[in-house]
Design an enzyme around this catalytic site. Structure first.
Site, mmCIF file in Angstrom:
data_model
loop_
_atom_site.group_PDB
_atom_site.id
_atom_site.type_symbol
_atom_site.label_atom_id
_atom_site.label_comp_id
_atom_site.label_asym_id
_atom_site.label_seq_id
_atom_site.Cartn_x
_atom_site.Cartn_y
_atom_site.Cartn_z
ATOM 1 C CD GLU A 428 -2.066 1.366 2.991
ATOM 2 O OE1 GLU A 428 -1.745 0.479 3.807
ATOM 3 O OE2 GLU A 428 -2.737 2.358 3.294
ATOM 4 C CG ASP A 505 0.647 1.519 7.369
ATOM 5 O OD1 ASP A 505 1.736 0.947 7.574
ATOM 6 O OD2 ASP A 505 0.538 2.633 6.818
ATOM 7 C CG ASP A 507 -3.772 2.305 9.389
ATOM 8 O OD1 ASP A 507 -4.115 1.520 8.465
ATOM 9 O OD2 ASP A 507 -3.119 3.336 9.167
ATOM 10 C CG ASP A 509 -7.055 4.484 5.845
ATOM 11 O OD1 ASP A 509 -8.307 4.389 5.942
ATOM 12 O OD2 ASP A 509 -6.446 5.567 5.778
#
Ligand code: 0RA
Length: 641
Positions: A428, A505, A507, A509
């Protein structure tokens, strides 16, 4: 003082049987991974469900106990405890005899349905201990086993009585053996999903689930009086429905058939097959019978009402099922399965009977519900139109791109062409992508950075999916093509990388991107997942460096908490990693790329019904279940070595 057991010929046979189960557990429960582990619960629950089917049990309690064991309690008649002709209580035979066919020929153990499962002895053999309490004839009868071997003394040849009761039923508590299983922590998410499914397939049953392992107990009750109609409704609850659920049933040649189906405004089909309440991941004759008959019925309607003209070709089966969610459930007195995995029903009579009932009952419904008929045929028309356009686009696209490996010039490929050694990281963001390109082992590791969020394929039609640049690059990089409802051009043997590793990541997202990618693979390249090629990279959150000794990576806050407790009295320095994009190439190599030190989670999606659930959990707007999924699976991650 316990008397020494005397082993006669038949008890030696028993021991040999259980030993065989312990030696080759995979043969009996599929695997010794978490999937096999959860299977133990299903084996025991299925026996209680059979007691329900025999007409005697309407409540089942399943509890994941604090100590890691599982308890299954039913309010059936109680397993027979009387003396069996072989000289032991019937209950002991249930838990120590491997009976292939599953049917007890003794009258002390016979059911009206004749369905009582065979898995109890397998669960027993694979458990550190298994404890049974049978409530029958006013008493509570007790039995206990260690690794499959009974270790309670009989009293005059019978089970010891440990209490009085007016109730009847069976309570089984067992602890999976860590010598057998790679992991011994049951997955609550999976167990819940399976129990809920069982409730849909048995509308008269109430299943209570409790997970007592965490700080606060979690409980669910599953009772689905609408049956498979409710199941279809549930699967479609976040979709735009184009019809009401349609239900029909019938029986012939001793086979019972139930069908529930509903159309949604989406470009895929989801047709699930069950035989005797068991999900058939690879479908089989019941689905073939349904599909053939339904296609014929609907094509005939299409001609009658003029949706198809004389010159037009028939709709294909996939056209007709475009947007369909369906459950086909058959009860068969003598089910046969194809292959080892028992996931494909093989009885030719199932196909015949389902087809007969569908051809009779579907017209009954559609003759009276013209709006539903029009909705279904309009889904088929859309599908046919796109199919025809797609046949062109696909030939163009694939021929154009056959030799241009990287359409966007973004793939940094590896040198080796030995697919068994190669890995592709889907990263990403451009900045993490840049670091990864520098850090990688370019002999075997390819990097494909993707920007922002890829298309949500769950909601998009096939032409939009294929027009998306990121997706096109992925398809061409992997080298296998793709499959969808209109034809299967996917060829797993052409896969250029043994591991496809999603790197995002840790998180929200990142989780979203991961989910979109998994949805893409699941819909259009499902074998990547079922053959175990898809992984998620799990970069650590911390590195701790003690004053003496080796540094250690920690993957979540709980791990840090544990580390702090364990090393209360020693000094260490703590390094906190930020997002992937903020790691320098060296850190990225050490934490995420280096096969020696990194942590990967392999994506295992057992079957379609669970995956629809997972997609639903991850794609839905409810935040709490999404968190739970990621958490629960992250904790089970294993080091990839
Ligand atoms: C055969 C006969 C009878 C009960 C059962 C099986 C039975 C098995 C299991 C397994 C889990 N729970 C169960 N509950 C019942 C009843 C025979 C009789 O009462 O005459």
């Amino acid at each position: 003082m316990a008397k020494k057991q005397v082993y006669d010929a038949s008890s030696i046979q028993v021991l040999e049987g259980l030993e065989a189960v312990r030696r080759r557990p995979g043969m009996y429960i599929g695997s010794t991974s978490r999937k096999g582990l959860n299977h133990l619960i299903y084996e025991i629950v299925d026996n209680a469900v059979d007691e329900h089917l025999a007409g005697y049990c309407d409540h089942i309690n399943v509890t994941l106990e604090k100590d890691g064991s599982c308890t299954v309690e039913d309010n059936g008649r109680g397993i027979p405890v009387g003396m069996h002709e072989k000289g032991v209580p019937a209950e002991r035979l249930v838990y120590t005899t491997l009976h292939a066919g599953g049917k007890f020929d003794n009258d002390a153990y016979k059911t009206s349905g004749g369905l009582h499962g065979v898995g109890s002895s397998v669960v027993n053999a694979l458990s550190t201990y298994l404890d049974v309490k049978v409530k029958r004839d006013g008493a509570i009868h007790h039995d206990h086993y260690a690794r499959g071997v009974p270790d309670l003394d009989l009293v005059k040849g019978l089970l010891p009585v440990v209490g009085k009761t007016k109730e009847t039923g069976t309570i089984v508590n067992f602890l999976p053996d860590p010598e057998i299983f790679e992991v011994t922590r049951f997955s609550a998410t999976e167990v819940r999903s399976r129990l809920h499914e069982t409730a849909y397939l048995n509308p008269g049953l109430t299943i209570h689930f409790a997970d007592l392992r965490g700080d606060e107990p979690k409980e669910n009750t599953y009772h689905e009086p609408e049956g498979i109609v409710g199941y279809v409704r549930e699967m479609n609850k976040s979709s735009e429905c184009l019809t009401e659920p349609i239900y029909f049933k019938g029986h012939d040649e001793g086979i019972q058939v139930e069908v529930a189906l509903q159309y949604v405004n989406e470009f895929h089909e989801n047709v699930l097959g069950y035989c005797n309440n068991i999900y058939n991941a690879d479908g089989g004759t019941h689905l073939t019978g349904f599909k053939t008959a339904f296609t014929t019925v609907m094509n005939s309607y299409a001609r009658t009402i003029g949706v198809l003209k004389d010159k037009d070709a028939n709709f294909t089966g996939p056209d007709i099922r475009n947007g369909m969610t369906a459950v086909i459930s058959v009860k068969h007195p003598d089910p046969r399965f194809e292959g080892q995995t028992k996931t494909k029903l093989d009885n030719p009579d199932a196909s015949r009977v389902v087809a007969k009932i569908v051809s009779e009952e579907a017209p009954h419904y559609f003759d009276r519900n013209l709006d539903a008929l029009k909705a279904v045929l309009s889904c088929a028309e859309k599908s046919a139109k796109i199919r025809k356009a797609e046949e062109k686009t696909r030939t163009n696209m694939l021929s154009k791109q056959k030799y241009s490996f990287d359409t966007n010039g973004k793939l940094a490929n590896c040198i080796s062409r030995d697919a068994s050694k190669c890995e592709i990281f889907i990263v990403e963001g451009d900045s993490a992508g840049g670091s990864a390109k520098t850090a990688r082992d370019r002999n075997y590791q390819a990097i494909l950075p993707i920007r922002g969020k890829i298309l949500n394929v769950e909601k998009a039609s096939i032409d939009k999916v294929l027009a998306n640049a990121e997706i096109k690059t992925m398809i061409t990089s992997f080298g296998c093509g793709f499959s969808e409802g209109y034809g299967n051009d996917f060829d797993i043997t052409k896969l250029r990388y043994d591991k496809i590793i999603i790197m995002a990541d840790a998180d929200v997202d990142g989780a979203h991107i991961g989910t979109l990618l998994l949805t893409l693979f699941y819909r259009y390249m499902p074998e990547l997942i079922s053959e175990g090629h898809v992984y998620i990279a799990m970069p650590p959150l911390y590195k701790v460096m003690p004053a003496k000794g080796e540094g250690e990576y920690l993957y979540d806050d709980k791990a840090l908490e544990r580390y702090r407790k364990k090393h209360k009295n020693s000094k260490f320095t703590l390094q906190r990693y930020k997002g992937l994009g903020e790691m320098d190439p060296e850190q990225l190599w050490e934490t995420t790329l280096n096969p020696e030190t990194r942590m990967l989670r392999r994506i295992e999606i057992g079957d379609a019904r669970l995956s629809s659930d997972i997609t639903e959990i991850l794609m839905g707007t409810d935040v709490p279940p999404r968190k739970e999924f990621i958490y629960e699976h992250a904790r089970d991650a294993e080091l990839d070595v």
